[in-house]
Design a protein around this motif. Structure first.
Motif, mmCIF file in Angstrom:
data_model
loop_
_atom_site.group_PDB
_atom_site.id
_atom_site.type_symbol
_atom_site.label_atom_id
_atom_site.label_comp_id
_atom_site.label_asym_id
_atom_site.label_seq_id
_atom_site.Cartn_x
_atom_site.Cartn_y
_atom_site.Cartn_z
ATOM 1 N N GLN B 242 0.818 -1.207 0.000
ATOM 2 C CA GLN B 242 0.000 0.000 0.000
ATOM 3 C C GLN B 242 0.852 1.258 0.000
ATOM 4 O O GLN B 242 0.438 2.272 -0.541
ATOM 5 C CB GLN B 242 -0.926 0.008 1.214
ATOM 6 C CG GLN B 242 -2.060 -0.994 1.099
ATOM 7 C CD GLN B 242 -3.122 -0.763 2.143
ATOM 8 O OE1 GLN B 242 -2.839 -0.753 3.330
ATOM 9 N NE2 GLN B 242 -4.363 -0.595 1.704
ATOM 10 N N LYS B 243 2.003 1.197 0.635
ATOM 11 C CA LYS B 243 2.850 2.385 0.682
ATOM 12 C C LYS B 243 4.319 1.985 0.724
ATOM 13 O O LYS B 243 4.705 1.067 1.452
ATOM 14 C CB LYS B 243 2.511 3.244 1.905
ATOM 15 C CG LYS B 243 3.285 4.562 1.941
ATOM 16 C CD LYS B 243 2.685 5.564 2.914
ATOM 17 C CE LYS B 243 3.113 5.320 4.326
ATOM 18 N NZ LYS B 243 2.654 6.389 5.247
ATOM 19 N N SER B 245 7.844 4.076 1.358
ATOM 20 C CA SER B 245 8.379 5.378 1.768
ATOM 21 C C SER B 245 9.891 5.341 1.665
ATOM 22 O O SER B 245 10.528 4.440 2.205
ATOM 23 C CB SER B 245 7.992 5.705 3.212
ATOM 24 O OG SER B 245 6.611 5.531 3.409
ATOM 25 N N GLU B 288 7.003 9.082 -1.543
ATOM 26 C CA GLU B 288 6.044 8.178 -0.925
ATOM 27 C C GLU B 288 5.160 7.622 -2.042
ATOM 28 O O GLU B 288 4.536 8.401 -2.781
ATOM 29 C CB GLU B 288 5.187 8.930 0.096
ATOM 30 C CG GLU B 288 4.989 8.161 1.381
ATOM 31 C CD GLU B 288 4.369 9.008 2.467
ATOM 32 O OE1 GLU B 288 4.998 9.143 3.526
ATOM 33 O OE2 GLU B 288 3.269 9.543 2.227
ATOM 34 N N THR B 290 2.045 5.570 -3.036
ATOM 35 C CA THR B 290 0.759 4.997 -2.665
ATOM 36 C C THR B 290 -0.056 4.855 -3.932
ATOM 37 O O THR B 290 0.340 5.319 -5.003
ATOM 38 C CB THR B 290 0.002 5.912 -1.687
ATOM 39 O OG1 THR B 290 -0.266 7.160 -2.380
ATOM 40 C CG2 THR B 290 0.814 6.177 -0.439
#
Lengths: 317, 402
Positions: B242-243, B245, B288, B290
């Motif tokens: 989902q993410k 970073s 980031e 997403t």
């Protein structure tokens, strides 16, 4: 001078390699060879040359630049009146040149005045020349700048290496010398000399740094030319990988997208394509690599030493 | 013509032929199911980790012959290359990624949870797409085996599309899923560049599983593939991870990579040295990723094969130089789903990645290289993501910050 002296000059050959023995044999058969001065560089080739000359019963001495008088004394003892240089990289002093009544002539492997110097073969290949010449020019004090007696042009094959181009020149030498001797006789020992014309360039021994592939600044075709120029005598064009220096003995330009990667980046490892590397304009196949441990195809090297796509060869020497 | 005499070794081979490589589907299902059960019930203890590691190793031992079992020719097993989105590693090398314990475990748990959530959302069979899956589809195959073994989800519940650019990987997948009886879950196995996949009309993608990166979010084509599939995914679908970073920090290489692990048996996020981590100088978040940002990232075209994405501008603060030079590190954290996270050092893909070309407050003693960038405290660094055959971050000095 007598007619016999012109028809049968007494020739001293200046040699450094067994590869030009056919020239010695030609002159010996003609009864013209009276002695050989061998390069001061002692290596396996010149030592072998010495042995061959002993077997052929040809008087020979090693040239010593520190003791020119020994050479001049030998030449005078042979009663030689014409000097011929075929692969001899020393600059000769006037005292030696003047030993010969008919002077000295150098057999050179480039269309003079282009590529004057001791390594015309390397530079003609590196510069992607498509033609060359075997030239016989009069020896003067300068380097390869005398008048030209004979010039025999020939094509350089696009796949020629240093070895094959040298071989071509060596094969042509006896024929060119034969033509020179005919000219020599026809003109009573004073063959007509044409002045050198055109742009002059030099051909020194390349520095080690010049043998390294500069991935960022060299196109693929120029890299293959450098590779051919370094094959086999110089051990291949150099690339640096993980602290080691490899010799690229053969490389080929390949039609393949570069995907925007930096020159020197390995694009592909796999059969049948081999090891493909990005250059600034095209992909290059590293066909044969050489190192101290042996010679490898690109794929074998990749397998043995765990080369990976995405890794980079650096440009700095 | 005289027939060739066989050698002694050839004669011995005739007398005692070696067993051809084979795959026991039942054993595979059982091993996979065991390891997934361990993963789903795992704790943070060393014992739990070691148990999972051992079971994954057993699974790998049963799977490592798959390329031979599938009759993948050696040249296809070893082929590796760069393409327009990045590195396609060889199928032979890709086999070993299943041994990355924490990564595989976290993904398996995350996928399991995501499927459970999606089953609540969609009252229909779920279509799962797993691009760049490699020869084993390691993040999903064990889970499907577990589902089949435990009768949790059937082929009526889940339908899977596997995609890989390597022909050897596709041959392996076809053999693996057939031999294990898991082909009932398979909608399609496609040999293609993932970014060239076109979703058939009237078909919905409910779940995308993707992990195609190396440390520093570099080398492989994760971002390009993710941007492509973000557009194909159903609005209520789930994209895993989902993410992602990526942070930029300055750290001493000696402290970060040597001193910190001197007394440790292995690198893990739970074993990081707080003192050394706190010595880092944090510049900020570089990027980031997403599902939302994947849809809005803007590419700046450079040439036919290269585009750039401007990620961020980060200023280098004043700091005490200390005895050692500071190195710019890209630190990656992957939030897969829910609380399933791959932190720094938990996997090879989240090892901090140093950019040694960025020289901060010093000039290299050796020759300056073309790629070197000399910057000082007070300078602003511009971070771009380079998308081409060798993706990764590009750092510049932003002389005029807007």
């Amino acid at each position: 001078m007598t007619g016999d002296q012109i028809l049968h000059p007494r020739i001293t050959l200046f040699l450094s390699t067994c590869m030009v023995l056919p020239v010695a044999q030609l002159l010996l058969e003609k009864g013209m060879l009276v002695g050989v001065v061998i390069t001061p560089r002692v290596d396996a080739d010149s030592v072998q040359l010495e042995h061959y000359l002993i077997q052929m019963r040809v008087p020979a001495i090693r040239y010593n630049p520190e003791d020119v008088s020994s050479s001049t004394a030998a030449i005078k003892s042979w009663n030689s009146n014409l000097g011929l240089i075929a692969t001899f990289s020393e600059m000769l002093p006037e005292s030696l040149i003047s030993c010969f009544e008919f002077g000295m002539y150098n057999i050179h492997g480039s269309p003079l005045p282009a590529y004057r110097g001791i390594n015309p073969i390397f530079w003609q290949l590196k510069n992607k020349e498509s033609a060359s010449a075997v030239v016989i020019c009069k020896v003067q004090q300068g380097m390869d700048d005398g008048g030209i007696a004979i010039s025999y042009p020939f094509d350089i094959h696009p796949q020629d290496t240093f070895g094959t181009l040298s071989g071509t020149i060596y094969q042509l030498m006896p024929m060119v010398i034969q033509e020179f001797l005919t000219l020599f006789a026809e003109h009573c020992g004073k063959p007509p000399l044409q002045p050198q014309q055109g742009g002059a360039s030099t051909a020194p021994h390349p520095d080690e740094e010049e043998l390294f592939i500069d991935w960022h600044n060299t196109d693929a075709q120029s890299i293959t030319a450098l590779v051919r120029a370094c094959n086999p005598i110089l051990g291949g064009a150099r690339i640096r990988w993980k602290g080691a220096v490899l010799g690229v003995m053969q490389a080929s330009v390949v039609d393949r997208p570069l995907y925007g990667v930096e020159p020197g980046t390995i694009l592909h490892i796999g059969s049948p394509e081999g090891v493909l590397v990005a250059t600034k304009n095209k992909a290059l196949s590293l066909d044969v690599l050489q190192m101290m441990d042996g010679a490898f195809t690109g794929l074998r090297f990749a397998e043995r030493f765990s080369l990976n796509a995405g890794e980079k060869f650096v440009s700095q020497a | 013509m005289t027939p060739m005499m066989p050698s002694n070794s050839q004669l011995r081979e005739l007398l005692n032929p070696k067993e051809p490589a084979s795959l026991d589907g039942q054993v595979l299902i059982s091993s996979s199911s065991d390891v997934v059960a361990s993963m789903l019930n795992a704790s943070d203890s060393v014992e739990s980790y070691e148990k999972t590691k051992q079971e994954l190793s057993t699974l790998y031992d049963g799977l490592k012959c798959i390329l031979d079992v599938a009759d993948v020719p050696p040249e296809l097993q070893q082929r590796q290359f760069l393409n327009k989105t990045g590195l396609a590693m060889s199928p032979q090398h890709a086999l070993t990624t299943i041994n990355d314990v924490l990564r595989v475990s976290a993904f398996v748990r995350a996928i399991h949870r995501a499927i459970g959530d999606l089953k609540q959302r969609f009252n229909k069979p779920l279509h799962i797409v797993y691009p760049a899956c490699g020869p084993l589809a390691p993040l999903l195959m064990p889970l499907l085996a577990y589902y089949k073994h435990q009768n949790i989800y059937s082929a009526d519940d889940l339908s899977v599309t596997l995609i890989d650019i390597q022909q050897g990987a596709v041959m392996s997948l076809q053999k693996l899923f057939h031999a294990s009886g898991l082909d009932c879950y398979i909608r399609e196995i496609i040999c293609a560049d993932a970014v060239d996949y076109h979703k058939p009309p009237n078909q919905t993608i409910h779940l995308v599983i993707l992990e195609a990166m190396q440390h520093g979010f570099s080398t492989e084509g994760h971002l390009a593939i993710a941007m492509h599939f973000a557009r194909l995914l159903d609005n209520h679908g789930i994209f895993l991870p989902q993410k992602i970073s990526i942070e930029a920090v300055l750290s001493s290489g000696q402290r970060e990579f040597v001193d910190q692990w001197h007394d440790q048996q292995r690198c893990r996020s739970v074993s990081t040295n707080n003192v050394i981590i706190n010595e880092r100088i944090r510049l900020g978040t570089v990027l980031e990723i997403t599902r939302q940002s994947l849809l809005t990232l803007e590419k700046i075209p450079v040439d036919e094969f290269t585009s750039l994405i401007h990620c961020s501008n980060l200023k280098i603060p004043d700091f005490e130089q200390g005895e050692q030079q500071k190195v710019l590190l890209f630190c990656c954290r992957i939030d897969i789903y829910g609380d399933e996270v791959i932190n720094e050092y938990d996997s090879g893909i989240t090892h901090p990645f140093p950019d040694l070309n960025i020289c901060i407050n010093f000039v290299p003693k050796a020759d300056l290289r073309d790629d070197d960038l000399l910057v000082r405290s007070g300078d602003t660094l511009g971070f771009f993501y380079r998308m081409n055959g060798m993706p990764g971050f590009l750092v510049t000095r932003q002389d005029h910050v807007t």
